[in-house]
Design a protein around this motif. Structure first.
Motif, mmCIF file in Angstrom:
data_model
loop_
_atom_site.group_PDB
_atom_site.id
_atom_site.type_symbol
_atom_site.label_atom_id
_atom_site.label_comp_id
_atom_site.label_asym_id
_atom_site.label_seq_id
_atom_site.Cartn_x
_atom_site.Cartn_y
_atom_site.Cartn_z
ATOM 1 N N ASP A 52 -3.696 3.488 -13.730
ATOM 2 C CA ASP A 52 -3.740 2.302 -12.914
ATOM 3 C C ASP A 52 -3.068 1.150 -13.076
ATOM 4 N N ASP A 53 -3.303 0.724 -14.683
ATOM 5 C CA ASP A 53 -2.437 -0.206 -15.088
ATOM 6 C C ASP A 53 -0.988 -0.392 -14.851
ATOM 7 N N LYS A 89 0.863 -1.248 0.013
ATOM 8 C CA LYS A 89 0.016 -0.109 -0.057
ATOM 9 C C LYS A 89 0.898 1.325 -0.030
ATOM 10 N N ASP A 91 0.010 -0.846 -11.317
ATOM 11 C CA ASP A 91 0.005 -2.398 -11.045
ATOM 12 C C ASP A 91 1.070 -3.004 -11.505
ATOM 13 N N LEU A 116 4.269 -2.174 -9.407
ATOM 14 C CA LEU A 116 4.140 -3.143 -8.155
ATOM 15 C C LEU A 116 4.208 -4.851 -8.460
ATOM 16 N N THR A 117 3.836 -5.282 -9.345
ATOM 17 C CA THR A 117 3.768 -6.811 -9.897
ATOM 18 C C THR A 117 5.232 -7.002 -9.956
ATOM 19 N N ARG A 169 2.491 1.723 -3.424
ATOM 20 C CA ARG A 169 1.607 2.111 -4.380
ATOM 21 C C ARG A 169 1.355 3.854 -4.145
#
Length: 244
Positions: A117-118, A104, A121, A124-125, A107
């Motif tokens: 947002d993609d 969190k 993500d 983070l991935t 992010r």
């Protein structure tokens, strides 16, 4: 031998002397007049017109026309997105060098850049796959610091996990592995603080030490019991505090 010139006069030039042919200056000869204009002088091509890249562009149809080789609008957007992602990754790595972050928290760092947002993500991935982010490991670190270095109770540790963005299920699993020894840890902390209260009245010392234990997350009953026991050890001639 006397020859007459073309103008009608006589000429004294001997007959054996060759004369250069007379070429009219203003009237073209028959042979020259009959020759096509392109025989001696190349035809002049019309001046080339400067065409901008959009002259022949189709109104629709994508990048198959001439514009395809020069159309950089989409390329610029893709390049800018790549730059923003690189900056976001570097910022996140810099934060992780100073301390561990929850997913969190990571992010929030990545979202500081202009990414959708993609893309967030995806970053983070990638970091999760590399092991740079691990909420379970971070929860264990926070519990260890709270118990061993700060003498905190379960309640404060749970609040710390929540503030750091550890998911509830991950926090509960980590706390479940924590030994149920709040009483022992509270007493250990109280013994360490009792000496600093030697000049206070007994009841004042109990209230102050109980408050210190409560602020570290120990339940009220556990804090009061530990405070009294630690301060009472001094009354009994142990290593604790002797009150006036």
């Amino acid at each position: 031998m006397v020859r007459f010139s073309d103008s009608g006069g006589e000429s004294d030039v001997p007959s054996d002397v060759g004369l250069a042919p007379v070429i009219p200056l203003f009237a073209p000869s028959a042979s020259r007049a009959a020759a096509p204009a392109t025989a001696d002088v190349p035809a002049v091509r019309p001046a080339a017109r400067w065409n901008t890249t959009w002259d022949d562009d189709p109104v629709e149809g994508g990048n198959d026309g001439p514009r395809g080789a020069f159309d950089t609008e989409d390329g610029d957007d893709a390049g800018q997105d790549g730059i923003e992602r690189d900056i976001a990754e570097k910022n996140l790595l810099k934060r992780l060098r100073s301390r561990s972050l929850s997913v969190k928290e990571a992010r929030a760092v990545v979202a500081e850049r202009d990414l959708d947002d993609d893309a967030v993500d995806a970053v983070l991935t990638d970091f999760l796959g590399r092991g740079y982010l691990n909420d379970a490991a971070l929860a264990e670190q926070l519990i260890h610091a709270g118990v061993d270095r700060k003498g905190q109770g379960r309640q404060v540790i749970a609040q710390t996990l929540a503030k750091r963005g550890i998911p509830r299920d991950v926090a509960d699993a980590a706390l479940a592995a924590l030994p149920d020894d709040d009483v022992e840890r509270a007493l250990e902390y109280a013994r360490g603080k009792a000496r600093s209260l030697r000049d206070l009245d007994r009841e004042v010392a109990v209230r102050r030490l109980t408050g210190q234990l409560a602020r570290r997350g120990y339940p009220g009953s556990v804090a009061l019991t530990a405070a009294r026991q630690a301060l009472g050890e001094g009354d009994s001639g142990g290593a604790g505090v002797r009150f006036r």
